[in-house]
Motif scaffolding. Structure first.
Motif, mmCIF file in Angstrom:
data_model
loop_
_atom_site.group_PDB
_atom_site.id
_atom_site.type_symbol
_atom_site.label_atom_id
_atom_site.label_comp_id
_atom_site.label_asym_id
_atom_site.label_seq_id
_atom_site.Cartn_x
_atom_site.Cartn_y
_atom_site.Cartn_z
ATOM 1 N N ILE A 128 0.850 -1.135 -0.062
ATOM 2 C CA ILE A 128 0.139 -0.128 -0.026
ATOM 3 C C ILE A 128 0.737 1.123 0.035
ATOM 4 N N SER A 129 2.159 1.093 0.138
ATOM 5 C CA SER A 129 2.814 2.419 0.190
ATOM 6 C C SER A 129 3.806 2.327 -1.088
ATOM 7 N N LYS A 130 4.036 3.580 -1.619
ATOM 8 C CA LYS A 130 4.947 3.878 -2.598
ATOM 9 C C LYS A 130 6.450 3.728 -2.442
ATOM 10 N N THR A 131 6.833 4.095 -1.061
ATOM 11 C CA THR A 131 7.995 3.974 -0.368
ATOM 12 C C THR A 131 8.430 2.431 -0.142
ATOM 13 N N GLU A 132 9.587 1.892 -0.637
ATOM 14 C CA GLU A 132 9.694 0.461 -0.510
ATOM 15 C C GLU A 132 10.233 0.394 1.025
ATOM 16 N N ILE A 133 9.771 -0.473 1.674
ATOM 17 C CA ILE A 133 10.317 -0.825 3.090
ATOM 18 C C ILE A 133 10.933 -2.086 3.056
ATOM 19 N N VAL A 134 12.229 -2.053 3.224
ATOM 20 C CA VAL A 134 13.130 -3.449 2.913
ATOM 21 C C VAL A 134 12.731 -4.178 4.113
ATOM 22 N N SER A 135 12.272 -5.565 3.949
ATOM 23 C CA SER A 135 12.136 -6.477 4.920
ATOM 24 C C SER A 135 13.455 -6.873 5.668
ATOM 25 N N GLY A 136 13.299 -6.928 6.965
ATOM 26 C CA GLY A 136 14.750 -7.218 7.652
ATOM 27 C C GLY A 136 15.686 -5.968 7.786
ATOM 28 N N ALA A 137 15.225 -4.861 7.126
ATOM 29 C CA ALA A 137 16.307 -3.531 7.351
ATOM 30 C C ALA A 137 16.586 -3.382 8.455
ATOM 31 N N ARG A 138 17.883 -2.985 8.899
ATOM 32 C CA ARG A 138 18.317 -2.616 10.188
ATOM 33 C C ARG A 138 18.356 -1.127 10.110
ATOM 34 N N ASP A 139 18.311 -0.405 11.159
ATOM 35 C CA ASP A 139 18.714 1.040 11.157
ATOM 36 C C ASP A 139 20.263 1.172 11.193
ATOM 37 N N TYR A 140 20.719 0.438 10.427
ATOM 38 C CA TYR A 140 22.519 0.568 10.519
ATOM 39 C C TYR A 140 22.919 0.781 9.093
ATOM 40 N N ARG A 141 23.283 2.021 8.839
ATOM 41 C CA ARG A 141 23.642 2.364 7.635
ATOM 42 C C ARG A 141 24.850 3.590 7.652
ATOM 43 N N LEU A 142 25.392 3.506 6.553
ATOM 44 C CA LEU A 142 26.574 4.680 6.608
ATOM 45 C C LEU A 142 25.950 5.683 5.368
ATOM 46 N N MET A 143 26.007 6.662 5.669
ATOM 47 C CA MET A 143 25.624 7.733 4.596
ATOM 48 C C MET A 143 26.478 8.923 4.369
ATOM 49 N N ARG A 144 26.417 9.702 3.133
ATOM 50 C CA ARG A 144 27.203 10.540 2.817
ATOM 51 C C ARG A 144 26.479 11.913 3.431
ATOM 52 N N ARG A 145 27.157 12.677 3.665
ATOM 53 C CA ARG A 145 26.751 14.031 4.231
ATOM 54 C C ARG A 145 25.452 14.559 3.455
ATOM 55 N N LYS A 146 25.352 14.670 2.310
ATOM 56 C CA LYS A 146 24.053 15.296 1.562
ATOM 57 C C LYS A 146 22.878 14.370 1.853
ATOM 58 N N MET A 147 23.030 13.028 2.187
ATOM 59 C CA MET A 147 22.004 12.299 2.424
ATOM 60 C C MET A 147 21.543 12.563 3.640
ATOM 61 N N VAL A 148 22.506 12.621 4.886
ATOM 62 C CA VAL A 148 22.104 12.950 6.033
ATOM 63 C C VAL A 148 21.263 14.454 6.333
ATOM 64 N N ASP A 149 21.772 15.290 5.258
ATOM 65 C CA ASP A 149 21.059 16.760 5.418
ATOM 66 C C ASP A 149 19.619 16.554 4.790
ATOM 67 N N ALA A 150 19.583 15.872 4.052
ATOM 68 C CA ALA A 150 18.214 15.335 3.152
ATOM 69 C C ALA A 150 17.585 14.748 4.419
ATOM 70 N N VAL A 151 17.851 13.904 5.453
ATOM 71 C CA VAL A 151 16.968 13.138 6.222
ATOM 72 C C VAL A 151 16.616 14.201 7.464
ATOM 73 N N LEU A 152 17.594 15.213 7.652
ATOM 74 C CA LEU A 152 17.214 16.195 8.997
ATOM 75 C C LEU A 152 16.334 17.026 8.272
ATOM 76 N N GLU A 153 16.174 17.280 6.894
ATOM 77 C CA GLU A 153 15.141 18.104 6.352
ATOM 78 C C GLU A 153 13.832 17.772 6.852
ATOM 79 N N MET A 154 13.660 16.216 6.922
ATOM 80 C CA MET A 154 12.357 15.766 7.367
ATOM 81 C C MET A 154 12.282 15.803 8.828
ATOM 82 N N SER A 155 11.863 17.004 9.325
ATOM 83 C CA SER A 155 11.533 17.140 10.679
ATOM 84 C C SER A 155 10.242 16.788 11.351
#
Ligand code: UDP
Ligand code: MG
Length: 319
Positions: A147-174
């Protein structure tokens, strides 16, 4: 020399912290080409977590900490940590060693050598987890991906390494109702997935009960899909059509055989069922309404009570 920040949410983790720190020291030594900072976020722990974090900060300048005024939840802790992170590369990781720190060099290598913006991890199995919990999780991923257009990967952990630009994008979503697994996908960017076998906690206990997981999954669904809202209309239309057919049948039957009064038990059943469906649909609307309500209040996502940070004009509230 590039700088890497590691964001680690901690809630009552006095037992796991020393084990984690020891392992991280080994990893940081191995990756000598990187300058590290570890940002521990104490999520309102009631045990000695904050004390241990203070000691670590005194002994090792790479360890920094933020401490919340109460338990705001892991999602809030991740947000606070990302906000405080200053590195060009930022990793998020659990403290209980279920996100093996040993994968970090490989994740960093991928970002250096390949053109990905983030390296995420998922576990390939759910060994050591109660069967019923695995079943519920799997069902959740099936439903949400349908039901969602955003794909949520099964078994995904909140363990990831990101570049700065992606971190800034995530922080935009407040947003206040946070569901990181969805947010990381929603912002886009190229992500490489690494798999690893499930590992048990090194110490302490999980903070997730089935009830908490259930409300977390509702958070995910309402945060990244509005499909349930149209459920009411779909069911409504289906019932209308059904009732047209039934009216037709009843008229024909009355004309042919007269109108004997019977069938009230079935009538009661139908009333019960239809009102049940109506209440269920109202409940769905209520679920979205409550999220909207909380969102419009614009409450802070977390409140700091203490931190190792000096005031650097970065907008942090301090005691
Ligand atoms: N955590 C947190 N706040 C909470 C619950 C958990 O910061 O309210 C942290 C916890 O300290 C750990 C991570 O989130 O570092 C994952 O929690 P846990 O291991 O209990 O979850 P599981 O691995 O069982 O999903
Ligand atoms: Mg864990």
């Amino acid at each position: 020399m590039s700088k890497m920040s590691i964001v680690v949410p901690c809630y009552n983790e006095e037992a796991a912290l020393p084990v984690y720190y020891e392992e991280m020291c080994r990893i940081m030594e191995k990756m000598s080409e990187v300058e590290f900072e570890i940002i521990f976020v104490d999520d309102g722990s009631s045990d000695r977590t904050l004390g241990i974090l203070k000691d670590m900060n005194e002994k090792d300048g790479r360890c920094r900490y933020l401490s919340f005024s109460r338990n705001f939840g892991k999602e809030a802790a991740l947000y606070a940590g990302l906000k405080g992170a200053q590195g060009d590369y930022v990793a998020t990781m659990d403290v209980d060693m279920q996100d093996p720190p040993g994968l970090l060099p490989e994740m960093y290598r991928i970002l250096m050598e390949e053109s990905y913006d983030s390296v995420a991890t998922r576990r390939s199995d759910r060994e050591g987890e109660p069967k019923i919990r695995s079943f519920l999780s799997e069902s959740f991923y099936k439903v949400i991906n349908r039901i969602s257009k955003t794909e949520i990967v099964s078994g995904a952990r909140d363990y990831r390494l990101m570049r700065r630009k992606m971190v800034d994008a995530v922080l935009e979503m407040s947003e206040y109702n946070r569901f990181s697994k969805g947010i990381f996908e929603w912002v886009g960017f190229r992500t490489k997935w690494l798999e690893f076998r499930n590992v048990g906690r090194c110490a302490g206990e999980t903070k997730w009960s089935v009830r908490k997981l259930f409300s977390y999954s509702i958070e995910g669904i309402t945060g990244f899909s509005v499909a349930p809202l149209s459920l009411a209309s779909v069911i409504g239309v289906a019932f209308c059509m059904l009732s047209f057919v039934m009216i037709f049948v009843i008229i024909v039957r009355t004309l042919l055989w007269g109108d004997p009064v019977s069938g009230w038990p079935s009538l009661v059943c139908i009333i019960f069922m239809v009102s049940g469906i109506q209440l269920f649909c109202t409940g769905i609307v209520g679920e979205y309404l409550s999220k909207t309500y909380l969102e419009t209040k614009r409450r802070p996502i977390f409140i700091l009570k203490d931190s190792s940070e000096r005031d650097e004009g970065d907008g942090y509230e301090r005691k």
